[in-house]
Design an enzyme around this catalytic site. Structure first.
Site, short mmCIF file in Angstrom:
data_model
loop_
_atom_site.label_atom_id
_atom_site.label_comp_id
_atom_site.label_asym_id
_atom_site.label_seq_id
_atom_site.Cartn_x
_atom_site.Cartn_y
_atom_site.Cartn_z
N GLU A 1 -7.55 -27.18 -14.03
CA GLU A 1 -6.44 -26.90 -14.71
C GLU A 1 -6.26 -26.05 -16.08
O GLU A 1 -5.42 -25.25 -16.28
CB GLU A 1 -5.54 -28.34 -15.19
N ARG B 1 11.40 -31.80 -8.68
CA ARG B 1 10.36 -30.67 -8.38
C ARG B 1 10.68 -30.09 -7.13
O ARG B 1 10.17 -28.97 -6.87
CB ARG B 1 9.03 -31.71 -7.85
N ARG C 1 8.76 -36.62 -9.54
CA ARG C 1 8.72 -36.78 -8.08
C ARG C 1 9.79 -37.53 -7.51
O ARG C 1 10.05 -37.10 -6.20
CB ARG C 1 7.31 -37.70 -8.26
N ASP D 1 1.36 -44.10 -8.05
CA ASP D 1 0.15 -43.50 -8.55
C ASP D 1 -0.52 -44.19 -9.85
O ASP D 1 -1.73 -44.01 -10.18
CB ASP D 1 0.33 -42.10 -8.91
N PHE E 1 -2.09 -33.62 -15.56
CA PHE E 1 -3.34 -32.70 -15.78
C PHE E 1 -2.78 -31.43 -16.14
O PHE E 1 -3.53 -30.65 -17.17
CB PHE E 1 -3.48 -32.44 -14.21
N HIS F 1 5.72 -34.44 -11.40
CA HIS F 1 5.48 -35.76 -11.44
C HIS F 1 5.23 -36.49 -12.66
O HIS F 1 4.36 -37.19 -13.05
CB HIS F 1 3.89 -35.74 -10.40
#
Length: 325
Positions: free
Chosen positions: A66, A17, A175, A125, A91, A117
């Site tokens: 989004e 990322r 991530r 998460d 998302f 991610h």
């Protein structure tokens, strides 16, 4: 053959990322009309780096919306921009799938879906944020190209490829910090796979964070007298049938490893290739019909049986099936 990272560089780790915002700024400096459209995650996706580099007028934060993000990117592409969308993969693909399908792909717009991610590397998460279906979703869309880079340099190359390719492109980034595989200035191609290690007994096809696991597995297998060829399927769609098919013809069996569901992703793409033209035994290493789980990345690799040890076990199964099916 592409240039790989030196041993010293390979010891360094960097998240894929981290390439997003920095590469967009680099493209803007080069005169490419890139714009970044994000859904209130500009720090996490690193798209903020485009604004930090002096291009604040090219960064559009749509808030936690989004679907609107994709539609804004579509409109900007129609105005002549090369539009990149941000957000987390769960998302940026799941919540916005209808807009990606009917607004972007149906009209073949010059929009690049570049979330971060993805996969279980999101770690703590948890399952709600660990997107394991995104490659299947994007791969099924007509006209969409799908790239899954193994490291920072490959992600940088993928973003540049996306910018230079007319039409929809999906670039999957994560991530977690991962080891360097490629030279910093590597140039990759859409539709290409890369042999990272030659072997004769089995082909391990992998991409993304699973490349490091595949290379580690190949080292372990060598100690057991099994010669593993490791192929980076950087481009899932289009898949490099030539490179992968030639490797399968040489080794006679395969293991496909991905940080994704075994349904609809890289494993499915390789199995389709095998069924069409090079029937060999194939074992799949991936997440099997379940959601993710909260935990540290390294723990989750073992928990979901997608680490090097799982690849080693799958290789031994594949090798034992040679000539049987």
């Amino acid at each position: 053959m592409v240039k790989l990272a030196t041993a010293e560089a390979a010891a360094q780790k960097k998240a894929t990322r981290a390439a997003l915002g920095a590469t967009l700024a680099e493209l803007a400096d080069a005169g490419v009309p890139v714009v970044a459209v994000d859904a209130d995650l500009t720090g996490s996706t690193t798209m903020k780096k485009l604004a930090d580099a002096g291009y604040a007028d090219r960064l559009f934060n749509c808030g936690i919306a989004e679907q609107n993000m994709v539609d804004v990117a579509a409109g900007l592409s129609l105005a002549g921009s090369v539009a990149f969308t941000g957000s987390f993969a769960v998302f940026g693909t799941g919540r916005a799938y209808d807009q990606i399908r009917n607004t972007v792909c149906y009209s073949n717009l010059n929009v690049k879906i570049t979330p971060t991610h993805a996969g279980i590397s999101v770690g703590p998460d948890g399952g709600s944020h660990q997107m394991l279906e995104d490659v299947a979703l994007m791969r099924g869309l007509p006209g969409m190209r799908v790239l899954v880079p193994a490291d920072f340099a490959a992600a940088r190359a993928a973003i540049k490829l996306a910018a230079a390719t007319e039409g929809p492109v999906y670039v999957r980034m994560g991530r977690a910090a991962v080891p360097c595989v490629y030279d910093d200035e590597v140039e990759l191609e859409i539709g290409a796979a890369y042999v990272l290690r030659e072997g004769t007994d089995v082909t391990i096809v992998a991409n993304g964070v699973e490349i490091r696991e595949a290379l580690a597995a190949a080292e372990q297998l060598a100690a057991d007298g099994i010669s593993a060829e490791v192929v980076d399927a950087f481009s899932v769609k289009p898949l490099d049938a030539g490179t992968i098919g030639a490797s399968l013809a040489k080794t006679g069996c395969a293991v496909v490893a991905e940080e994704h569901s075994v349904m609809g992703g890289l494993g499915a793409a390789v199995c389709e290739l095998v069924c069409e033209g090079c029937p060999v035994p194939v074992e799949l290493v991936g997440v099997r019909d379940r959601f993710g789980k909260s935990g540290e990345f390294e723990e989750l690799l073992a928990y979901f049986s997608i680490d090097a040890a799982a690849i080693v076990d799958a290789v031994k199964k594949a090798v034992s099936r040679k000539g049987v099916c």
